[in-house]
Design a protein around this motif. Structure first.
Motif, PDB file in Angstrom:
ATOM      1  N   PHE A 245       0.912  -1.243  -0.015  1.00 56.87           N
ATOM      2  CA  PHE A 245      -0.071  -0.084  -0.075  1.00 56.87           C
ATOM      3  C   PHE A 245       0.964   1.374   0.075  1.00 56.87           C
ATOM      4  CE2 PHE A 245      -2.451   3.308   2.101  1.00 56.87           C
ATOM      5  CZ  PHE A 245      -3.515   3.417   1.324  1.00 56.87           C
ATOM      6  N   ASP A 246       1.847   1.310   0.973  1.00 60.01           N
ATOM      7  CA  ASP A 246       2.786   2.496   1.120  1.00 60.01           C
ATOM      8  C   ASP A 246       3.484   2.727  -0.203  1.00 60.01           C
ATOM      9  OD1 ASP A 246       1.949   2.819   3.455  1.00 60.01           O
ATOM     10  OD2 ASP A 246       3.447   1.847   4.427  1.00 60.01           O
ATOM     11  N   ALA A 247       4.129   1.735  -0.814  1.00 57.24           N
ATOM     12  CA  ALA A 247       5.399   2.080  -1.918  1.00 57.24           C
ATOM     13  C   ALA A 247       4.595   1.870  -3.148  1.00 57.24           C
ATOM     14  CB  ALA A 247       6.369   0.790  -1.804  1.00 57.24           C
ATOM     15  N   TYR A 248       3.323   1.214  -3.233  1.00 52.79           N
ATOM     16  CA  TYR A 248       2.777   0.992  -4.664  1.00 52.79           C
ATOM     17  C   TYR A 248       1.212   1.449  -4.699  1.00 52.79           C
ATOM     18  CZ  TYR A 248       6.978  -1.498  -5.426  1.00 52.79           C
ATOM     19  OH  TYR A 248       8.484  -2.007  -5.533  1.00 52.79           O
ATOM     20  N   GLY A 249       0.610   1.893  -3.707  1.00 45.37           N
ATOM     21  CA  GLY A 249      -0.694   2.131  -3.547  1.00 45.37           C
ATOM     22  C   GLY A 249      -1.644   0.829  -3.849  1.00 45.37           C
ATOM     23  N   ILE A 250      -1.039  -0.300  -3.607  1.00 45.50           N
ATOM     24  CA  ILE A 250      -1.867  -1.377  -3.808  1.00 45.50           C
ATOM     25  C   ILE A 250      -2.560  -1.930  -2.697  1.00 45.50           C
ATOM     26  CG2 ILE A 250      -1.803  -3.906  -4.380  1.00 45.50           C
ATOM     27  CD1 ILE A 250       0.654  -3.087  -6.104  1.00 45.50           C
ATOM     28  N   ASP A 251      -4.073  -2.105  -2.682  1.00 45.69           N
ATOM     29  CA  ASP A 251      -4.642  -2.568  -1.764  1.00 45.69           C
ATOM     30  C   ASP A 251      -5.471  -3.885  -1.742  1.00 45.69           C
ATOM     31  OD1 ASP A 251      -6.446  -2.963   0.789  1.00 45.69           O
ATOM     32  OD2 ASP A 251      -7.413  -1.080   0.669  1.00 45.69           O
ATOM     33  N   ARG A 252      -6.454  -3.701  -2.599  1.00 42.09           N
ATOM     34  CA  ARG A 252      -7.298  -5.160  -3.039  1.00 42.09           C
ATOM     35  C   ARG A 252      -6.436  -5.941  -3.745  1.00 42.09           C
ATOM     36  NH1 ARG A 252     -12.846  -5.099  -1.210  1.00 42.09           N
ATOM     37  NH2 ARG A 252     -13.306  -3.113  -0.718  1.00 42.09           N
ATOM     38  N   GLY A 253      -5.437  -5.563  -4.708  1.00 39.13           N
ATOM     39  CA  GLY A 253      -4.693  -6.296  -5.312  1.00 39.13           C
ATOM     40  C   GLY A 253      -3.448  -7.209  -4.481  1.00 39.13           C
ATOM     41  N   PHE A 254      -3.421  -7.021  -3.142  1.00 37.63           N
ATOM     42  CA  PHE A 254      -2.402  -7.371  -2.474  1.00 37.63           C
ATOM     43  C   PHE A 254      -2.447  -9.083  -2.421  1.00 37.63           C
ATOM     44  CE2 PHE A 254      -1.729  -9.161   2.040  1.00 37.63           C
ATOM     45  CZ  PHE A 254      -0.386  -9.090   1.972  1.00 37.63           C
ATOM     46  N   PRO A 255      -3.585  -9.694  -2.212  1.00 34.17           N
ATOM     47  CA  PRO A 255      -3.657 -11.129  -2.211  1.00 34.17           C
ATOM     48  C   PRO A 255      -2.999 -11.881  -3.568  1.00 34.17           C
ATOM     49  CG  PRO A 255      -5.750 -10.299  -1.383  1.00 34.17           C
ATOM     50  CD  PRO A 255      -4.998  -9.152  -1.875  1.00 34.17           C
ATOM     51  N   CYS A 303      17.178  -0.898  -5.721  1.00 31.76           N
ATOM     52  CA  CYS A 303      16.655   0.056  -4.943  1.00 31.76           C
ATOM     53  C   CYS A 303      17.506   1.445  -4.616  1.00 31.76           C
ATOM     54  CB  CYS A 303      16.479  -0.361  -3.403  1.00 31.76           C
ATOM     55  SG  CYS A 303      15.007  -1.538  -3.214  1.00 31.76           S
ATOM     56  N   LEU A 304      18.739   1.271  -4.537  1.00 34.78           N
ATOM     57  CA  LEU A 304      19.805   2.362  -4.459  1.00 34.78           C
ATOM     58  C   LEU A 304      19.782   3.194  -5.762  1.00 34.78           C
ATOM     59  CD1 LEU A 304      22.482   0.532  -2.452  1.00 34.78           C
ATOM     60  CD2 LEU A 304      20.990   2.010  -1.699  1.00 34.78           C
ATOM     61  N   LEU A 305      19.916   2.298  -6.957  1.00 39.72           N
ATOM     62  CA  LEU A 305      19.740   3.215  -8.164  1.00 39.72           C
ATOM     63  C   LEU A 305      18.573   3.911  -8.517  1.00 39.72           C
ATOM     64  CD1 LEU A 305      21.519   0.353 -10.310  1.00 39.72           C
ATOM     65  CD2 LEU A 305      22.605   2.455  -9.665  1.00 39.72           C
ATOM     66  N   THR A 306      17.376   3.431  -7.961  1.00 39.44           N
ATOM     67  CA  THR A 306      16.186   4.160  -8.113  1.00 39.44           C
ATOM     68  C   THR A 306      15.675   4.972  -7.109  1.00 39.44           C
ATOM     69  OG1 THR A 306      14.909   2.228  -7.374  1.00 39.44           O
ATOM     70  CG2 THR A 306      15.605   2.332  -9.677  1.00 39.44           C
ATOM     71  N   ASP A 307      16.547   5.242  -6.270  1.00 40.59           N
ATOM     72  CA  ASP A 307      16.338   6.024  -5.049  1.00 40.59           C
ATOM     73  C   ASP A 307      15.105   5.564  -4.080  1.00 40.59           C
ATOM     74  OD1 ASP A 307      16.632   8.080  -3.171  1.00 40.59           O
ATOM     75  OD2 ASP A 307      15.275   9.750  -4.247  1.00 40.59           O
ATOM     76  N   ASP A 308      14.992   4.063  -4.076  1.00 41.72           N
ATOM     77  CA  ASP A 308      14.273   3.502  -3.239  1.00 41.72           C
ATOM     78  C   ASP A 308      12.802   3.594  -4.097  1.00 41.72           C
ATOM     79  OD1 ASP A 308      13.237   1.366  -1.626  1.00 41.72           O
ATOM     80  OD2 ASP A 308      13.078   2.991   0.088  1.00 41.72           O
ATOM     81  N   GLY A 373       8.217   2.729   5.078  1.00 38.27           N
ATOM     82  CA  GLY A 373       7.212   2.679   4.017  1.00 38.27           C
ATOM     83  C   GLY A 373       7.914   2.596   2.533  1.00 38.27           C
ATOM     84  N   GLY A 374       9.351   2.487   2.576  1.00 37.89           N
ATOM     85  CA  GLY A 374      10.031   2.153   1.221  1.00 37.89           C
ATOM     86  C   GLY A 374      10.301   0.736   1.142  1.00 37.89           C
ATOM     87  N   VAL A 375      11.007   0.127   0.043  1.00 37.62           N
ATOM     88  CA  VAL A 375      11.173  -0.990  -0.080  1.00 37.62           C
ATOM     89  C   VAL A 375      12.660  -1.604   0.264  1.00 37.62           C
ATOM     90  CG1 VAL A 375      11.676  -2.983  -2.011  1.00 37.62           C
ATOM     91  CG2 VAL A 375       9.893  -1.117  -2.221  1.00 37.62           C
ATOM     92  N   VAL A 376      13.530  -0.571   0.479  1.00 39.90           N
ATOM     93  CA  VAL A 376      15.094  -0.949   0.664  1.00 39.90           C
ATOM     94  C   VAL A 376      15.272  -1.933   1.693  1.00 39.90           C
ATOM     95  CG1 VAL A 376      15.557   1.059   1.995  1.00 39.90           C
ATOM     96  CG2 VAL A 376      17.347   0.078   0.544  1.00 39.90           C
ATOM     97  N   ILE A 377      14.650  -1.773   2.957  1.00 37.64           N
ATOM     98  CA  ILE A 377      14.690  -2.615   3.999  1.00 37.64           C
ATOM     99  C   ILE A 377      14.452  -4.048   3.849  1.00 37.64           C
ATOM    100  CG2 ILE A 377      12.534  -2.320   5.161  1.00 37.64           C
ATOM    101  CD1 ILE A 377      15.681  -2.685   7.172  1.00 37.64           C
ATOM    102  N   VAL A 378      13.735  -4.448   2.828  1.00 36.30           N
ATOM    103  CA  VAL A 378      13.455  -5.897   2.466  1.00 36.30           C
ATOM    104  C   VAL A 378      14.614  -6.443   2.059  1.00 36.30           C
ATOM    105  CG1 VAL A 378      11.953  -7.439   1.040  1.00 36.30           C
ATOM    106  CG2 VAL A 378      11.042  -5.163   2.365  1.00 36.30           C
ATOM    107  N   PRO A 379      15.246  -5.961   0.882  1.00 38.55           N
ATOM    108  CA  PRO A 379      16.389  -6.854   0.508  1.00 38.55           C
ATOM    109  C   PRO A 379      17.735  -6.786   1.375  1.00 38.55           C
ATOM    110  CG  PRO A 379      16.266  -4.617  -0.772  1.00 38.55           C
ATOM    111  CD  PRO A 379      14.941  -5.020   0.212  1.00 38.55           C
ATOM    112  N   VAL A 380      17.700  -5.662   2.321  1.00 40.80           N
ATOM    113  CA  VAL A 380      18.658  -5.492   3.269  1.00 40.80           C
ATOM    114  C   VAL A 380      18.374  -6.758   4.435  1.00 40.80           C
ATOM    115  CG1 VAL A 380      19.462  -4.306   5.414  1.00 40.80           C
ATOM    116  CG2 VAL A 380      19.193  -3.161   3.241  1.00 40.80           C
TER     117      VAL A 380
END
Length: 415
Positions: A245-255, A303-308, A373-380
């Motif tokens: 939701f935070d990074a991509y605005g996806i709610d209903r499509g999450f499942p 993530c680093l190349l796209t500024d998260d 709210g960003g993605v970068v912590i996931v690959p870390v």
């Protein structure tokens, strides 16, 4: 002694039951994920509690349940321990289902975590009673392939129930499922631990057996390696709904997106079942760690190349790779540790699961504090888990693989 069973109709029936019993843990996590935002709105959690804790503290409850169920399954048999676990799980489900505050809901989730350890630990011990070596890894892998449908359909099932009956309806489903599986076990499955092989619960031999396990370098290192992998996955599960939701605005499509990533674990488990007896559990686990680490490095660089602001398609592709690696790892890491446990499979399985759950909970809670709210912590998180697990497993494989012998209680002297 454990042995290889042919896949008769009865054997396949047991495999399905084992998969369903083990998958109770997964569905207890995955089906509630779409309801976390609704729970937040209904119960209005106050710091330090957050909706993440609905997931992470469920696993924390497992730490205590897993410590109790192992010795109980060694002393009273696998079925008795499993049924005791179901009883606590059902009690926790009722508490959570009727909760009027986040504190009470979390308490119910902790009880659920304690209780779900019964099916988890007793099932693993039943498999250890009947299989050994790479054959055990193959059984576990095929079992994982069957229950991988749970994380693929769990969030969608949970979302459907929430639409119809609210988030409390998910707990009604948990209640019905637990009752059905408990009845199936009682009526249809034999005890796999005969009385002559049981180890009574007595303090001195219990402590002695636990000490033998916890001083075995191979087992302890594999506990930490398993816990790190589980911890990274647990962190992802805790923040997944918020992340999409935070990074991509996806709610209903999450499942749907959750199911795509979960399919990576299912495909890997099936692949592992085909290959593990040819290459061995150790080689497969090593390849899983390497794959997990490599995919995490690429995702972190992106993530680093796209500024998260990582494009969704890249996240899904690399996330699929990470979860494929996890699918390779779980069955093999468990089998590698279990084969060393020998006569202490019950308490050993308990300590293995409890220790890895504790490591996982701590890892997820720490990683969760960095989520913004960003993605970068996931690959870390996955990079730390994958690289550390690879090192720990490499050291473990150089250790003694001799099975641990149990310290038997002394027989009472005749009067």
């Amino acid at each position: 002694m454990p042995h290889r069973e042919t896949m008769t109709v009865e054997g396949r029936s047991r495999l399905i039951l084992y998969a369903l019993l083990t998958s109770l843990t997964a569905i207890s996590i995955d089906a509630i994920l779409p309801g976390l935002l609704s729970i937040e709105e209904t119960l209005q959690a106050q710091p330090p509690l957050r909706t993440q804790h609905v997931v992470s503290l469920f696993i924390f409850g497992m730490v205590f349940g897993e410590l109790l169920i192992g010795p109980a399954s060694d002393a009273f048999g696998r079925k008795a321990a499993l049924i005791a676990g179901f009883t606590v799980y059902i009690a926790g489900t009722v508490v959570a289902m009727t909760a009027a505050s986040m504190e009470v809901l979390i308490f119910g989730r902790i009880l659920q975590g304690i209780g779900v350890s019964g099916p988890k630990i007793a099932t693993r011990a039943m498999i250890r009673d009947q299989f050994e070596g790479d054959a055990m890894a193959r059984v576990m892998s095929f079992m994982f392939t069957l229950f991988i449908l749970v994380p693929m359909i769990g969030p969608a099932l949970g979302q459907g129930i929430i639409v119809l009956a609210g988030w409390r309806g998910v707990f009604v489903m948990y209640l019905v499922l637990a009752l059905a599986l408990g009845i199936w076990m009682v009526l249809r499955h034999p005890e796999t631990l005969p009385p002559e092989r049981r180890i009574p619960i007595r303090f001195t031999p219990l402590v002695s057996n636990a000490a033998r396990i916890l001083t075995n370098r191979r087992v302890v290192l594999l506990i930490f390696a398993t816990g790190l992998v589980f911890g990274a996955q647990l962190f992802y599960l805790s923040v997944a709904a918020e992340l999409f939701f935070d990074a991509y605005g996806i709610d209903r499509g999450f499942p749907l997106l959750f199911a795509i990533l979960a399919a990576g674990i299912g495909l890997a488990s099936y692949t592992n079942g085909m290959l593990v007896e040819r290459f061995g559990a150790s080689a497969m686990a090593r390849s899983g760690f390497i794959g997990m680490t490599a995919a995490s490095v690429v995702m972190l660089a992106a993530c680093l190349l796209t500024d998260d602001v990582l494009p969704l398609v890249i996240f899904i592709v690399l996330g699929f790779g990470i979860f494929f690696a996890i699918g390779i790892l779980f069955g093999n890491l468990n089998a590698m540790a279990m084969r060393t446990l020998g006569d202490v499979a019950g308490i050993g399985s308990s300590l293995l699961a409890s220790g890895s759950s504790l490591v996982a909970t701590l890892f997820a809670l720490i990683a969760g504090t960095f989520y913004a709210g960003g993605v970068v912590i996931v690959p870390v998180a996955f990079l730390v888990a994958g690289s550390s697990g690879l090192l720990l497993t490499a050291i473990a494989l150089r250790s003694d693989e001799t099975s641990i012998s149990a310290t038997k209680p002394r027989a009472a002297k005749a009067g």
